[in-house]
Design an enzyme around this catalytic site. Structure first.
Site, PDB file in Angstrom:
ATOM      1  N   HIS A  51       0.739  -1.228  -0.043  1.00 60.71           N
ATOM      2  CA  HIS A  51      -0.025  -0.259  -0.059  1.00 60.71           C
ATOM      3  C   HIS A  51       0.818   1.153   0.020  1.00 60.71           C
ATOM      4  CE1 HIS A  51      -2.502  -2.989   1.637  1.00 60.71           C
ATOM      5  NE2 HIS A  51      -3.644  -2.377   0.877  1.00 60.71           N
ATOM      6  N   GLN A  75     -17.972  -7.486  -2.092  1.00 60.59           N
ATOM      7  CA  GLN A  75     -17.157  -8.261  -3.083  1.00 60.59           C
ATOM      8  C   GLN A  75     -16.797  -9.568  -2.227  1.00 60.59           C
ATOM      9  OE1 GLN A  75     -14.300  -4.667  -2.745  1.00 60.59           O
ATOM     10  NE2 GLN A  75     -12.637  -6.381  -2.949  1.00 60.59           N
ATOM     11  N   LEU A 201       3.657  -9.437  -1.090  1.00 61.61           N
ATOM     12  CA  LEU A 201       2.939  -8.982   0.078  1.00 61.61           C
ATOM     13  C   LEU A 201       1.617  -8.852   0.076  1.00 61.61           C
ATOM     14  CD1 LEU A 201       5.099  -5.954   1.288  1.00 61.61           C
ATOM     15  CD2 LEU A 201       5.524  -8.572   1.443  1.00 61.61           C
ATOM     16  N   SER A 202       0.730  -9.421   0.939  1.00 55.15           N
ATOM     17  CA  SER A 202      -0.818  -9.322   1.202  1.00 55.15           C
ATOM     18  C   SER A 202      -0.993  -9.320   2.371  1.00 55.15           C
ATOM     19  CB  SER A 202      -1.060 -10.727   0.405  1.00 55.15           C
ATOM     20  OG  SER A 202      -2.471 -11.024   1.166  1.00 55.15           O
ATOM     21  N   SER A 203      -2.255  -8.516   2.629  1.00 54.21           N
ATOM     22  CA  SER A 203      -2.502  -8.576   4.122  1.00 54.21           C
ATOM     23  C   SER A 203      -3.130  -9.873   4.567  1.00 54.21           C
ATOM     24  CB  SER A 203      -4.028  -7.737   3.967  1.00 54.21           C
ATOM     25  OG  SER A 203      -3.882  -6.583   3.430  1.00 54.21           O
TER      26      SER A 203
END
Ligand code: PAF
Length: 295
Positions: A51, A75, A201-203
């Site tokens: 982000h 979603q 990268l990912s939450s």
């Protein structure tokens, strides 16, 4: 610190925080009048370096970088996924300010979906762009993405909007939305940020166990190998089989598609190709993708 009850406050470094589009628009008026572009970074929060790189890229375009934080229920095709989605508004506001955002827009549900709008999620059919891969694995997902992005564009009215290439199909779907509906916003894709070992990268990465984190690394390794293979389609099916053999990995797809249409890529197609993967790794759903190097 911002709180959801205040409509407009200042946080770190003079960065602003608001929950109402009317407040956002009155803040932006003098900047628009002075010819400054409004650059929008739509997010669902739970910030990581990916982000921050979206905000950095946006800062290269204008000083008026506005980040929205809204966890969009329409979603999520699984209620458990929505419930598990990390929420950390105060920390996100600090990170956005540190990264140099002019402000955070954190609308509540009513602001985004007044009345009963969220009860009806309009069907979106952009052919393979919405029906292949993620469209097939997560029925209705892109209906919700298009619904919220269209609505956020209405509320923010940006000149430019930044989307991470980590969600490559989302980037393609949003680009198609703008093209079809002739929206006056420029869509900019920002390359995926990776950990030093290559993991995108990912939450969701925070939910990986140590073992699952090790297995997850295989996703980026395999798609990199496919992207460099002389026969990417053959390499993709072999990579799928290898991933399936890992007891912690349940791959959903590993495919090579035309980057613009998402039809199955073949060497005869002159368009750029993209290799995309989705898999459950230790119970956490991860996606990744990479451009196939031109032959
Ligand atoms: O990529 C995301 O975080 C979301 O899908 C988006 C674009 C903010 C819409 O809710």
């Amino acid at each position: 610190m911002p709180s959801t009850s205040s409509t407009f406050t200042k946080v770190l470094n003079n960065s602003a925080f608001c929950t109402l589009a009317a407040d956002l628009q009155s803040t932006l008026r003098p900047f628009r009048a002075a010819g400054e572009k409004v650059v929008f970074v739509p997010t669902m929060g739970a910030f990581h370096a990916g982000h921050q790189s979206l905000i950095n890229a946006a800062r290269g375009i204008s000083s008026q970088v506005w980040v929205s934080i809204f966890v969009n229920p329409t979603q999520f095709n699984k209620p458990s996924d929505l419930a598990a989605y990390p929420r950390q508004l105060d920390a996100d506001c600090r990170l956005a300010a540190e990264a140099g955002a002019a402000g955070v827009f954190a609308p509540n549900f009513q602001e985004v979906y007044p009345g009963l709008q969220a009860n009806t999620v309009p069907e979106v059919d952009y052919g393979l762009l919405t029906s292949a891969l993620e469209g097939q694995q997560r029925p209705g997902h892109f209906n919700g993405v298009v619904q919220v992005v269209r609505r956020l564009f209405e509320l923010v009215d940006p000149d430019v909007a930044m989307f991470g290439e980590k969600d490559y199909q989302q980037f393609a779907v949003v680009s198609e939305l703008v093209r079809r509906e002739k929206l006056s916003v420029e869509i900019v894709g920002v390359p995926t940020v990776r950990a030093a070992d290559g993991l995108a990268l990912s939450s969701r990465n925070v939910r990986l166990s140590e073992d699952a984190r090790r297995s997850a690394l295989r996703l980026s390794e395999e798609i990199k190998a496919v992207a460099c293979a002389p026969n990417p389609n053959l390499a993709a099916s072999q990579a799928f089989v290898r991933l399936s053999a890992d007891p912690l990995i349940a791959p959903e797809y590993l495919s090579v598609v035309a980057a613009d249409t998402f039809e199955n890529w073949t060497p005869e197609l002159s368009t750029a190709a993209r290799v995309l993967v989705a898999a459950q790794v230790g119970g956490v759903r991860l996606i990744d993708n990479i451009a196939v190097r031109p032959a």
